[in-house]
Structure formats: C-alpha cells, structure tokens
Scaffold this active site. Structure first.
Site, PDB file in Angstrom:
ATOM      1  N   HIS A  35       0.934  -1.285   0.118  1.00  0.00           N
ATOM      2  CA  HIS A  35      -0.031   0.029   0.119  1.00  0.00           C
ATOM      3  C   HIS A  35       0.812   1.255   0.021  1.00  0.00           C
ATOM      4  CE1 HIS A  35      -3.626   2.482   1.086  1.00  0.00           C
ATOM      5  NE2 HIS A  35      -2.631   3.135   1.983  1.00  0.00           N
ATOM      6  N   GLU A  36       1.938   1.301   0.815  1.00  0.00           N
ATOM      7  CA  GLU A  36       2.600   2.475   0.887  1.00  0.00           C
ATOM      8  C   GLU A  36       3.433   2.564  -0.327  1.00  0.00           C
ATOM      9  OE1 GLU A  36       2.035   4.611   3.137  1.00  0.00           O
ATOM     10  OE2 GLU A  36       0.656   3.360   4.257  1.00  0.00           O
TER      11      GLU A  36
ATOM     12  N   HIS B 225       1.767   4.640  -3.053  1.00  0.00           N
ATOM     13  CA  HIS B 225       1.797   6.059  -2.713  1.00  0.00           C
ATOM     14  C   HIS B 225       3.319   6.466  -3.213  1.00  0.00           C
ATOM     15  CE1 HIS B 225      -2.016   6.444  -0.714  1.00  0.00           C
ATOM     16  NE2 HIS B 225      -1.529   5.702   0.360  1.00  0.00           N
TER      17      HIS B 225
END
Length: 405
Positions: A26-27, A30
């Site tokens: 998920h990170e 980004h």
C-alpha cells in the site's frame, strides 16, 4: 512456555507477515506514484515507534522499520500536519519558506505544489496497489494451479430447514445462485451466508431438468477455526461434490489475469453488498474483523494448512498458498477501507482534493480540522466495534464469566 511459543508461531507471526506485506505494498503505491511525478520524499516507514532499522538512500529518503508493525506511512517533504492537506494560509507559509531557503524553482519538487490531479493519483496509488497485489497473487495461483470446478449437490434435506421449505431434494445439482453460476459449494455459501432473511433464488438441475427454487436463509450461529463464532445465513443443506464431476481449468498467463480480475471484483462486490446490508439494517456487522479477528483467521489458516500427516515440505507449500490467498483478500479489504470518504483516510484526501479542483482553492483550515477530528472518531468507533466483535467470536466474555462465577 512451549505452549506460548506455539501460539505466537501459529497466530502472531502469520498475522504480522500478511499484514506487513499488505501495508508495505500500500505504501509503495503512494511512494512510486509520487516518485513518478518527481515529489521529494523524506521518509518511507513500515511500523511505528522506535526504529529497528533505518537507512537513508542517495535520494535522501529515510527507509525505516518501527518496532510496532501495525501500519506505515510515506512522509512527503513539507508536510505541515497529519492530514497532509494544508489550507491556503499553510500553503502560502510553506511556499515562502521554501522560496527563501531553496529558491522558487524548488517548489515543483514538493507534493503540495503539484497539480491537484497528480496529488489525487498519488493518494489513490495506495489503494490501487492493494488491488494490484490481490490480482497478482490470484494470477500466480491461477497460473500455477489453475481453477477447480466442483459442482455442489445437495447431500440431504433435513426437515424443518429453509432448504426443505423451498422444495430441495437430495441429489439436486445447484447450477446458479441469484443468477450467478455456482461452480463450487463456496459460491453457494458466499451468497447464502450474507442473505439472512432475504429470499435467494436457486437454479437447480433435477433429473436432467432445470428448476427454480427460492429459499430464505435463517441467521444461525456457527463456529469454525478461522472465523470463530459468528451468526450468518443458513438454509440447512449439506453440500457434496461427486468425484467424477470435479474438473480443473488450466489458464495461460493472460487468461489467469482475467480470472484474477474477476475474483478480485467478486470479493469487492461481496464486501460492498455486506456493507450495504449493514446500513440497511439487514445485517448486524458481526463479520467485521479487527486486528484480533484477523490474527485469529491467520492462526486458523495456519492450523488447517499444517494439520495431518503430510510431509513438512508439502505443509509449508500449502501454508504459503493459503496465506497468500488470505493476503489477497485482506489487501482488497484494506484498499476498499482506505477509499472510504473519511478525512484521515485516502478517500477523505480525495474528497478534499475534489473540492479543491472545483473551487480552485484548498478546503478551509477549520473544515479540515473538524473533518480530521470526526474522521478519527469514526475510525475509533469502527475499531472498537470490530474489536468487540473479535472478543465475542473468541468467546472471551464467556470465558471471563466462567472465571468469576
């Protein structure tokens, strides 16, 4: 001591491995989108608290692993607050400081001065990466193992059950459920379990002839090693599959991607349907899991995968496959939750940026602050509710009652 070690290896370690994989991806979503747009990044962190590992790369990004592996974040240069959505006054202050220290040309390196559409894509990159992870895992499984078709047949029809009231008979082959193909018993269970007190339309094959039956599942308390004690819809029909009817589908890589996409869409659709039934009052929300419930599920999967007399190597392979499947489903859930329009989540940031795109100015500071507080309160309530569910599923209150009685 040995029992405690066994519990840690069974529940805690698989839970942390799966959660860390999902959070890291998920990170990274980004991070990589921000990198693609030339955003200056200060830190990429997995976990919170004191650093167990940290290293700064040649770009000046600090890579950090905290001792509490229950989340992560990407810190962009110039972030002023936890919401990462400063108002106009904050932007003006930041712009003046950067211009005086580094020159006006440096503004283009900062997240907050990127076009709003780029910031929206950076925010959406995390949930998008979660969906991609699920598709990648499902694609790998479909490519390596294919897919199994195990048509569900009714083994028996106990009297007094919703299935009996609907007119089912032993040996009925369930072909469709609510218009969707029933390729296995799980396809039937998935629909029935989330349809308490709601008519479900079945297409069955009886003596070679199609027949339509309608059953109304009853909410029934059940318990298993993975989910614990929950109340879900049941029609009371044991399902079996004839060995001669089982077949396997082999996919090439392109077909596997399509099958993985459909599987991901099915999980999302099921999640949306369940959330909708909660808000409409038709479900209690008892299936919502918090960290304890996720750890319980990871432990149940580990126990199932390692039981029996198979060689250790086969058990390890089976465990890895089951945990990867679990990671795919959890990744879809985390991606979905992060898209909810709550200010402290990615979805809330997208709402703020959508307003900025229309109004040509950031959301006012007072509105952001209020939204942030409301968002934290909503998340706290959600976590408390999920934890309450977890404790009930684990029968903790019954156990404590036995201690004091």
């Amino acid at each position: 001591m040995l029992n405690l070690l066994g519990q840690i290896l069974t529940y805690i370690v698989p839970f942390l491995l799966v959660l860390t994989l999902v959070v890291t991806v998920h990170e990274l979503g980004h991070y990589w989108v921000a990198r693609a747009f030339g955003v200056k990044i200060d830190r990429f962190a997995i976990g919170f608290g004191r650093a167990l590992f940290q290293r700064t790369d040649k770009r000046g990004v600090e890579w950090r692993i905290g001792w509490m592996p229950l989340g992560g974040y990407v810190k962009f240069s110039g972030d002023l607050d936890a919401s990462s959505v400063p108002d106009q006054a904050g932007l003006d202050e930041l712009k003046a400081r950067i211009a005086s220290e580094q020159g006006a040309h440096a503004l283009t390196d900062y997240y907050h001065f990127k076009p709003v559409w780029q910031r929206m894509l950076i925010v959406a990159g995390g949930p998008f990466a979660n969906f991609v992870l699920a598709i990648v895992i499902f694609t790998a499984i479909f490519t390596l193992l294919g897919d199994q078709i195990a048509p569900p047949r009714v083994a028996e029809v106990p009297s007094g059950t919703p299935g009996a009231a609907a007119g089912f008979r032993p040996n009925d082959l369930i072909v469709e459920v609510n218009g969707r193909p029933a390729r296995s018993a799980q396809d039937v269970i998935r629909v029935v379990s989330l349809s308490s007190n709601t008519p479900v339309i079945f297409t069955v094959e009886r003596n070679g002839q199609p027949l339509t039956l309608t059953a109304v599942p009853e909410r029934t308390a059940t318990e298993d090693a993975i989910s614990g004690r929950v109340a879900v819809g049941r029609i009371g029909l044991p399902l079996v599959t004839r060995r001669d009817e089982v077949r396997f589908i082999r996919y090439n890589p392109v077909e596997a991607v399509g099958a993985a996409g459909r599987q991901t869409a099915t999980v999302l659709e099921t999640t949306l349907s369940y959330i909708g039934r909660i808000f409409s009052g038709r479900e209690s929300g008892a299936l919502l899991n918090g960290p304890l419930g996720i750890a319980k599920a990871a432990g149940g999967i580990t126990s199932q995968a390692t039981e029996g007399e198979a060689p250790a190597s086969l058990k390890a392979i089976n465990l890895a496959l089951m945990l990867f499947q679990f990671a795919a489903i959890l990744s879809i859930g985390i991606g979905f939750i992060n898209l909810m329009p709550i200010p402290v989540l990615d979805g809330g940031h997208l709402v703020f940026y959508a307003y900025e795109a229309v109004a040509r100015k950031p959301v006012a500071a007072v509105v952001q602050e209020a939204g942030y507080r409301v968002g934290l309160a909503l998340l706290a309530c959600l976590m408390l509710f999920a934890t309450w569910n977890d404790l009930q599923k684990l029968n903790l209150f019954k156990f404590l009652g036995g201690l004091v009685s």
